[in-house]
Design a protein around this motif. Sequence first.
Motif, PDB file in Angstrom:
ATOM      1  N   PHE A   1       0.763  -1.338   0.037  1.00  0.00           N
ATOM      2  CA  PHE A   1       0.044  -0.042  -0.046  1.00  0.00           C
ATOM      3  C   PHE A   1       0.755   1.209  -0.026  1.00  0.00           C
ATOM      4  CE2 PHE A   1      -2.797  -3.007   2.357  1.00  0.00           C
ATOM      5  CZ  PHE A   1      -3.821  -3.115   1.442  1.00  0.00           C
ATOM      6  N   LYS A   2       0.346   2.241  -0.628  1.00  0.00           N
ATOM      7  CA  LYS A   2       1.159   3.717  -0.677  1.00  0.00           C
ATOM      8  C   LYS A   2       0.598   4.268   0.766  1.00  0.00           C
ATOM      9  CE  LYS A   2       2.949   5.133  -4.859  1.00  0.00           C
ATOM     10  NZ  LYS A   2       2.241   4.957  -6.261  1.00  0.00           N
ATOM     11  N   ASP A   3       1.171   4.622   1.555  1.00  0.00           N
ATOM     12  CA  ASP A   3       0.851   5.354   2.803  1.00  0.00           C
ATOM     13  C   ASP A   3       1.675   6.712   2.939  1.00  0.00           C
ATOM     14  OD1 ASP A   3      -0.765   5.828   4.838  1.00  0.00           O
ATOM     15  OD2 ASP A   3       0.516   4.625   6.252  1.00  0.00           O
TER      16      ASP A   3
ATOM     17  N   VAL B   1       4.158   0.319   1.885  1.00  0.00           N
ATOM     18  CA  VAL B   1       4.148  -0.466   2.998  1.00  0.00           C
ATOM     19  C   VAL B   1       3.685  -1.857   2.545  1.00  0.00           C
ATOM     20  CG1 VAL B   1       2.768  -1.096   5.147  1.00  0.00           C
ATOM     21  CG2 VAL B   1       2.938   1.572   4.577  1.00  0.00           C
TER      22      VAL B   1
ATOM     23  N   ALA C   1       2.250  -4.748   3.374  1.00  0.00           N
ATOM     24  CA  ALA C   1       1.336  -5.475   3.984  1.00  0.00           C
ATOM     25  C   ALA C   1       1.264  -6.984   4.086  1.00  0.00           C
ATOM     26  CB  ALA C   1       0.016  -5.042   3.594  1.00  0.00           C
TER      27      ALA C   1
ATOM     28  N   GLU D   1       0.532  -9.432  15.538  1.00  0.00           N
ATOM     29  CA  GLU D   1       0.382  -7.945  16.301  1.00  0.00           C
ATOM     30  C   GLU D   1      -0.441  -7.070  15.158  1.00  0.00           C
ATOM     31  OE1 GLU D   1       4.656  -7.031  16.361  1.00  0.00           O
ATOM     32  OE2 GLU D   1       4.600  -7.338  18.424  1.00  0.00           O
ATOM     33  N   ASN D   2      -0.631  -5.786  15.850  1.00  0.00           N
ATOM     34  CA  ASN D   2      -1.403  -4.829  15.060  1.00  0.00           C
ATOM     35  C   ASN D   2      -0.479  -4.372  13.732  1.00  0.00           C
ATOM     36  OD1 ASN D   2      -2.662  -3.156  17.987  1.00  0.00           O
ATOM     37  ND2 ASN D   2      -3.748  -4.298  16.743  1.00  0.00           N
ATOM     38  N   GLY D   3      -1.120  -4.345  12.569  1.00  0.00           N
ATOM     39  CA  GLY D   3      -0.323  -3.872  11.467  1.00  0.00           C
ATOM     40  C   GLY D   3       0.028  -5.192  10.806  1.00  0.00           C
ATOM     41  N   ALA D   4       0.220  -6.552  11.457  1.00  0.00           N
ATOM     42  CA  ALA D   4       0.987  -7.731  10.784  1.00  0.00           C
ATOM     43  C   ALA D   4       0.324  -8.327   9.338  1.00  0.00           C
ATOM     44  CB  ALA D   4       0.807  -8.790  11.796  1.00  0.00           C
ATOM     45  N   GLY D   5      -0.772  -7.802   9.056  1.00  0.00           N
ATOM     46  CA  GLY D   5      -1.482  -8.050   7.797  1.00  0.00           C
ATOM     47  C   GLY D   5      -2.689  -8.840   7.615  1.00  0.00           C
ATOM     48  N   LYS D   6      -3.071  -9.152   8.857  1.00  0.00           N
ATOM     49  CA  LYS D   6      -4.209 -10.116   8.985  1.00  0.00           C
ATOM     50  C   LYS D   6      -5.462  -9.781   8.034  1.00  0.00           C
ATOM     51  CE  LYS D   6      -4.282  -9.539  13.468  1.00  0.00           C
ATOM     52  NZ  LYS D   6      -3.357  -8.715  13.783  1.00  0.00           N
ATOM     53  N   THR D   7      -5.831  -8.443   8.253  1.00  0.00           N
ATOM     54  CA  THR D   7      -7.015  -8.026   7.576  1.00  0.00           C
ATOM     55  C   THR D   7      -6.884  -7.818   6.102  1.00  0.00           C
ATOM     56  OG1 THR D   7      -7.653  -6.768   9.528  1.00  0.00           O
ATOM     57  CG2 THR D   7      -8.624  -6.049   7.561  1.00  0.00           C
ATOM     58  N   THR D   8      -5.523  -7.607   5.788  1.00  0.00           N
ATOM     59  CA  THR D   8      -5.354  -7.468   4.553  1.00  0.00           C
ATOM     60  C   THR D   8      -5.425  -8.829   3.554  1.00  0.00           C
ATOM     61  OG1 THR D   8      -3.806  -5.635   4.799  1.00  0.00           O
ATOM     62  CG2 THR D   8      -3.507  -6.703   2.614  1.00  0.00           C
TER      63      THR D   8
ATOM     64  N   GLU E   1     -11.475 -10.458  13.684  1.00  0.00           N
ATOM     65  CA  GLU E   1     -11.693 -10.187  15.187  1.00  0.00           C
ATOM     66  C   GLU E   1     -13.010 -10.282  15.380  1.00  0.00           C
ATOM     67  OE1 GLU E   1      -9.389  -6.992  16.551  1.00  0.00           O
ATOM     68  OE2 GLU E   1      -7.790  -7.087  14.861  1.00  0.00           O
TER      69      GLU E   1
ATOM     70  N   HIS F   1      -7.094 -11.482  18.537  1.00  0.00           N
ATOM     71  CA  HIS F   1      -6.064 -11.298  19.341  1.00  0.00           C
ATOM     72  C   HIS F   1      -6.029 -11.961  20.950  1.00  0.00           C
ATOM     73  CE1 HIS F   1      -4.211  -7.995  17.175  1.00  0.00           C
ATOM     74  NE2 HIS F   1      -5.248  -7.461  16.855  1.00  0.00           N
TER      75      HIS F   1
HETATM   76  N1  LIG Z   1      -5.704   0.634   2.701  1.00  0.00           N
HETATM   77  C1  LIG Z   1      -4.602   0.843   3.052  1.00  0.00           C
HETATM   78  N2  LIG Z   1      -3.861   1.942   2.796  1.00  0.00           N
HETATM   79  C2  LIG Z   1      -2.550   2.084   3.419  1.00  0.00           C
HETATM   80  N3  LIG Z   1      -1.946   1.060   3.969  1.00  0.00           N
HETATM   81  C3  LIG Z   1      -2.771   0.183   4.465  1.00  0.00           C
HETATM   82  C4  LIG Z   1      -4.226  -0.192   3.897  1.00  0.00           C
HETATM   83  N4  LIG Z   1      -4.649  -1.316   4.706  1.00  0.00           N
HETATM   84  C5  LIG Z   1      -3.575  -1.726   5.442  1.00  0.00           C
HETATM   85  N5  LIG Z   1      -2.277  -0.930   5.352  1.00  0.00           N
HETATM   86  C6  LIG Z   1      -1.246  -1.217   5.845  1.00  0.00           C
HETATM   87  O1  LIG Z   1      -0.885  -2.416   5.839  1.00  0.00           O
HETATM   88  C7  LIG Z   1      -0.169  -3.094   6.998  1.00  0.00           C
HETATM   89  C8  LIG Z   1      -1.030  -4.512   7.330  1.00  0.00           C
HETATM   90  O2  LIG Z   1      -2.428  -3.963   7.936  1.00  0.00           O
HETATM   91  P1  LIG Z   1      -3.652  -4.726   8.292  1.00  0.00           P
HETATM   92  O3  LIG Z   1      -4.659  -3.897   8.510  1.00  0.00           O
HETATM   93  O4  LIG Z   1      -3.853  -5.923   7.412  1.00  0.00           O
HETATM   94  O5  LIG Z   1      -3.105  -5.311   9.796  1.00  0.00           O
HETATM   95  P2  LIG Z   1      -3.877  -6.365  10.877  1.00  0.00           P
HETATM   96  O6  LIG Z   1      -2.937  -7.470  11.195  1.00  0.00           O
HETATM   97  O7  LIG Z   1      -5.050  -6.395  10.358  1.00  0.00           O
HETATM   98  O8  LIG Z   1      -3.737  -5.342  12.233  1.00  0.00           O
HETATM   99  P3  LIG Z   1      -4.579  -5.068  13.223  1.00  0.00           P
HETATM  100  O9  LIG Z   1      -4.574  -5.962  14.197  1.00  0.00           O
HETATM  101  O10 LIG Z   1      -4.395  -3.713  13.866  1.00  0.00           O
HETATM  102  O11 LIG Z   1      -5.941  -5.138  12.711  1.00  0.00           O
HETATM  103  C9  LIG Z   1      -0.245  -1.746   8.086  1.00  0.00           C
HETATM  104  O12 LIG Z   1       0.818  -1.292   7.995  1.00  0.00           O
HETATM  105  C10 LIG Z   1      -1.323  -0.997   7.337  1.00  0.00           C
HETATM  106  O13 LIG Z   1      -1.046   0.286   7.712  1.00  0.00           O
END
Ligand SMILES: Nc1ncnc2c1ncn2[C@@H]1O[C@H](COP(=O)(O)OP(=O)(O)OP(=O)(O)O)[C@@H](O)[C@H]1O
Length: 248
Positions: free
Chosen positions: A11-13, A18, A20, A39-46, A163, A195
Amino acid sequence: MIKLTDVSKQFKDKRQLVKAIDYVSLDVKEGHVVGLIGENGAGKTTLLRMLCTLIRPDEGEITVNGKDIFEQQESYRSSLGVLFGAETGLYNRLTARENLEYFASLYNMSNHDTKNRIDMLAKRFGMRKYLDRRVEGFSKGMKQKVAISRTLIHNPSIVLFDEPTTGLDITSSNVFREFIFQLKEEGKTIIFSTHMMDEVEQLCDDLIMMHKGQVVYEGELETLFANENSRDLNYLFTSKIVRGDLYV
Ligand SMILES: Nc1ncnc2c1ncn2[C@@H]1O[C@H](COP(=O)(O)OP(=O)(O)OP(=O)(O)O)[C@@H](O)[C@H]1O
Ligand SMILES: [Mg+2]
């Protein structure tokens, strides 16, 4: 059944790139319950968003039973049940039944099938008393039951949750746990992020542990416990993430 091969997503942030998901390969077996932790930001939601075809990987391939999920999006989506976060996505002005009917109509279900399915779900989740009341006055737990029923209205074979119990009280979390056991008995393939380590310990056959976009453990929970000579997932997670010394 579900196979990821060298999947990446950036992703472009704020002009920064980043990673992901960083070259992830995975194999999820049919009928297994899989816990996704990190952890938060690990990439689970992606990862889950890619699995439900909401976003495409930059590189790599995701297949279900050997077929690319993006090449058969419509039929694949109809086999999926998805619930993201504790957000229920329900319409407050409609009754529970009307909400379920609405989602059934999105899957082109017949009136007959819809009625039977709602009856079955209402019975299973103890919702019959409030099925014809508007959702706006429902407690969180009641809403969650309706949301879970919505996810299952079309009898999907694969169920993805991001989650599902975050922000829920013990009773509502227990509703979710009970429900996972029932789905497992029906042979559904379930992947959920969490979590809560005890949720994984209680419910999952397999574990996917992610860190900074990479998979640091993938496999049976029991195998991990045996290899590490510990059943304390909290400890095992910390040792892998903080010290990176897990035997895998
Ligand atoms: N649409 C987006 N634009 C920019 N960056 C993104 C986007 N979606 C995810 N990221 C980045 O990708 C990385 C993984 O994010 P993701 O949401 O997959 O983590 P997560 O494991 O679900 O975290 P959490 O436990 O906080 O839900 C993070 O660094 C996040 O900032
Ligand atoms: Mg997330």
